[in-house]
Design a protein around this motif. Structure first.
Motif, PDB file in Angstrom:
ATOM      1  N   ASN A 244       0.841  -1.191   0.000  1.00 44.33           N
ATOM      2  CA  ASN A 244       0.000   0.000   0.000  1.00 44.33           C
ATOM      3  C   ASN A 244       0.884   1.251   0.000  1.00 44.33           C
ATOM      4  N   HIS A 245       0.273   2.406   0.226  1.00 44.23           N
ATOM      5  CA  HIS A 245       1.003   3.665   0.120  1.00 44.23           C
ATOM      6  C   HIS A 245       1.502   4.183   1.473  1.00 44.23           C
ATOM      7  N   GLN A 246       1.368   3.379   2.511  1.00 47.45           N
ATOM      8  CA  GLN A 246       1.817   3.837   3.826  1.00 47.45           C
ATOM      9  C   GLN A 246       3.345   3.839   3.888  1.00 47.45           C
ATOM     10  N   VAL A 247       3.896   5.000   4.192  1.00 42.28           N
ATOM     11  CA  VAL A 247       5.353   5.168   4.269  1.00 42.28           C
ATOM     12  C   VAL A 247       5.816   4.925   5.705  1.00 42.28           C
ATOM     13  N   LEU A 248       6.917   4.179   5.845  1.00 43.72           N
ATOM     14  CA  LEU A 248       7.486   3.894   7.152  1.00 43.72           C
ATOM     15  C   LEU A 248       8.927   4.403   7.232  1.00 43.72           C
ATOM     16  N   PRO A 249       9.452   4.612   8.433  1.00 44.87           N
ATOM     17  CA  PRO A 249      10.855   5.026   8.558  1.00 44.87           C
ATOM     18  C   PRO A 249      11.777   4.013   7.883  1.00 44.87           C
ATOM     19  N   SER A 250      12.821   4.514   7.260  1.00 43.88           N
ATOM     20  CA  SER A 250      13.699   3.659   6.461  1.00 43.88           C
ATOM     21  C   SER A 250      15.160   3.901   6.826  1.00 43.88           C
ATOM     22  N   LYS A 251      15.755   2.942   7.521  1.00 47.30           N
ATOM     23  CA  LYS A 251      17.183   3.039   7.841  1.00 47.30           C
ATOM     24  C   LYS A 251      17.991   2.308   6.773  1.00 47.30           C
ATOM     25  N   THR A 252      19.191   2.780   6.533  1.00 48.84           N
ATOM     26  CA  THR A 252      20.099   2.150   5.573  1.00 48.84           C
ATOM     27  C   THR A 252      21.391   1.799   6.296  1.00 48.84           C
ATOM     28  N   ILE A 253      21.705   0.512   6.337  1.00 44.62           N
ATOM     29  CA  ILE A 253      22.914   0.057   7.010  1.00 44.62           C
ATOM     30  C   ILE A 253      24.107   0.247   6.067  1.00 44.62           C
ATOM     31  N   ILE A 254      25.086   0.993   6.516  1.00 41.65           N
ATOM     32  CA  ILE A 254      26.286   1.250   5.715  1.00 41.65           C
ATOM     33  C   ILE A 254      27.369   0.254   6.127  1.00 41.65           C
ATOM     34  N   GLY A 255      27.758  -0.589   5.186  1.00 42.22           N
ATOM     35  CA  GLY A 255      28.706  -1.648   5.486  1.00 42.22           C
ATOM     36  C   GLY A 255      30.015  -1.511   4.734  1.00 42.22           C
ATOM     37  N   ASN A 256      30.495  -0.272   4.583  1.00 42.70           N
ATOM     38  CA  ASN A 256      31.723  -0.085   3.786  1.00 42.70           C
ATOM     39  C   ASN A 256      32.980   0.152   4.619  1.00 42.70           C
ATOM     40  N   LEU A 257      32.869   0.177   5.961  1.00 49.52           N
ATOM     41  CA  LEU A 257      34.075   0.389   6.772  1.00 49.52           C
ATOM     42  C   LEU A 257      35.073  -0.747   6.573  1.00 49.52           C
TER      43      LEU A 257
END
Length: 278
Positions: A244-257
């Motif tokens: 559906n069109h319900q937007v939720l918080p979106s985290k992005t895990i950065i794995g480049n270290l």
């Protein structure tokens, strides 16, 4: 550095052990049953039966003596699934029992397998320093990490969602309707990359290269949940889920270290293309 002890030879630990044997290392590993130990023998892995739920104050002295040859190693890799999604409540007890069994052994490298579940569901990129006890589960995960972070030469690896053999994500949403959060970024990593990350850390340890205390592991591409899970369902021949069109918080895990510091390269950088390697 030629002997590695792996506590937990399951979905991840067993193929890791198999690869390290191929690399010419002496590998000891644990399974919870004698049948599992027999499987390890067939793979050239020295077996030790260990069910942490059966270790208690009455058995600890005997178990410590029995398992001393396991923990007499150059490298310790602790891979204990938390089981928190299944409602299990003994994870920290198991961690504490394991620390008792280790009994003060020191290692050239201690690797503790953790999870990116320590990052809150907020709209931002998540780096290794962003972990927080935002709920009961994340608090448990961080406390478990702290037990190993206190050990000399420790490195904590936080895996994102795992994909690989017998873990195809197509069934997760296949055929479902009216799902919220199609906008949410997908944070996944393939089994092959998890194994290669461990090998990279071991090679860095052997060379004397500095290793960070914590690394995230997440494929660098982050498609939306809608795009990924629709593709995953179709890949299995299932009906595509509908969001559906319900937007939720979106985290992005950065794995480049780990890439920047140790020269690691993801074998499977694109979650959609990972589906062919499941």
């Amino acid at each position: 550095m030629n002997k590695v002890a792996i506590v937990g030879c399951g979905w991840f630990g067993l193929p890791l052990a198999q690869q390290l044997v191929k690399d010419g290392l002496l590998v000891a590993g644990t399974k919870r049953t004698q049948q599992g130990c027999d499987e390890l023998v067939q793979q050239g892995i020295t077996p030790f039966e260990l069910d942490l739920s059966q270790v208690n104050e009455q058995t600890i002295e005997h178990d410590t003596t029995r398992l001393a040859p396991l923990f007499d190693a150059d490298v310790l890799i602790a891979n204990i699934p938390p089981g928190l999604r299944r409602g299990e409540s003994h994870y920290l007890t198991h961690i504490q029992r394991l620390k008792q069994l280790i009994n003060g052994h020191e290692y050239k490298r201690v690797i503790f397998i953790s999870t990116t579940g320590v990052y809150p569901p907020t709209d931002k990129d998540m780096f290794e320093t962003d972990a927080t006890a935002y709920d009961d589960k994340s608090a448990v995960l961080l406390e478990a990490e702290s037990h190993f972070a206190a050990m000399q030469n420790s490195c904590i690896i936080r895996f994102s969602g795992l994909i690989g053999p017998k873990r195809h994500p197509g069934k997760f949403f296949g055929g479902r309707q009216d799902i919220a959060g199609g906008n949410v970024a997908v944070n996944l990593v393939h089994l092959d990359d998890c194994i290669e990350a461990i090998r990279t850390i071991l090679q860095a340890t052997e060379k004397g290269t500095e290793v960070a205390s914590i690394y995230n592991l997440a494929a660098p591409n982050h498609p939306s949940r809608a795009d990924f899970y629709q593709a995953a369902a179709v890949h299995l021949g299932l009906d595509a889920p509908q969001f559906n069109h319900q937007v939720l918080p979106s985290k992005t895990i950065i794995g480049n270290l780990i890439c920047q510091q140790l020269g690691f390269n993801y074998i499977h950088p694109d979650p959609v293309k990972m589906l062919d390697a499941c």
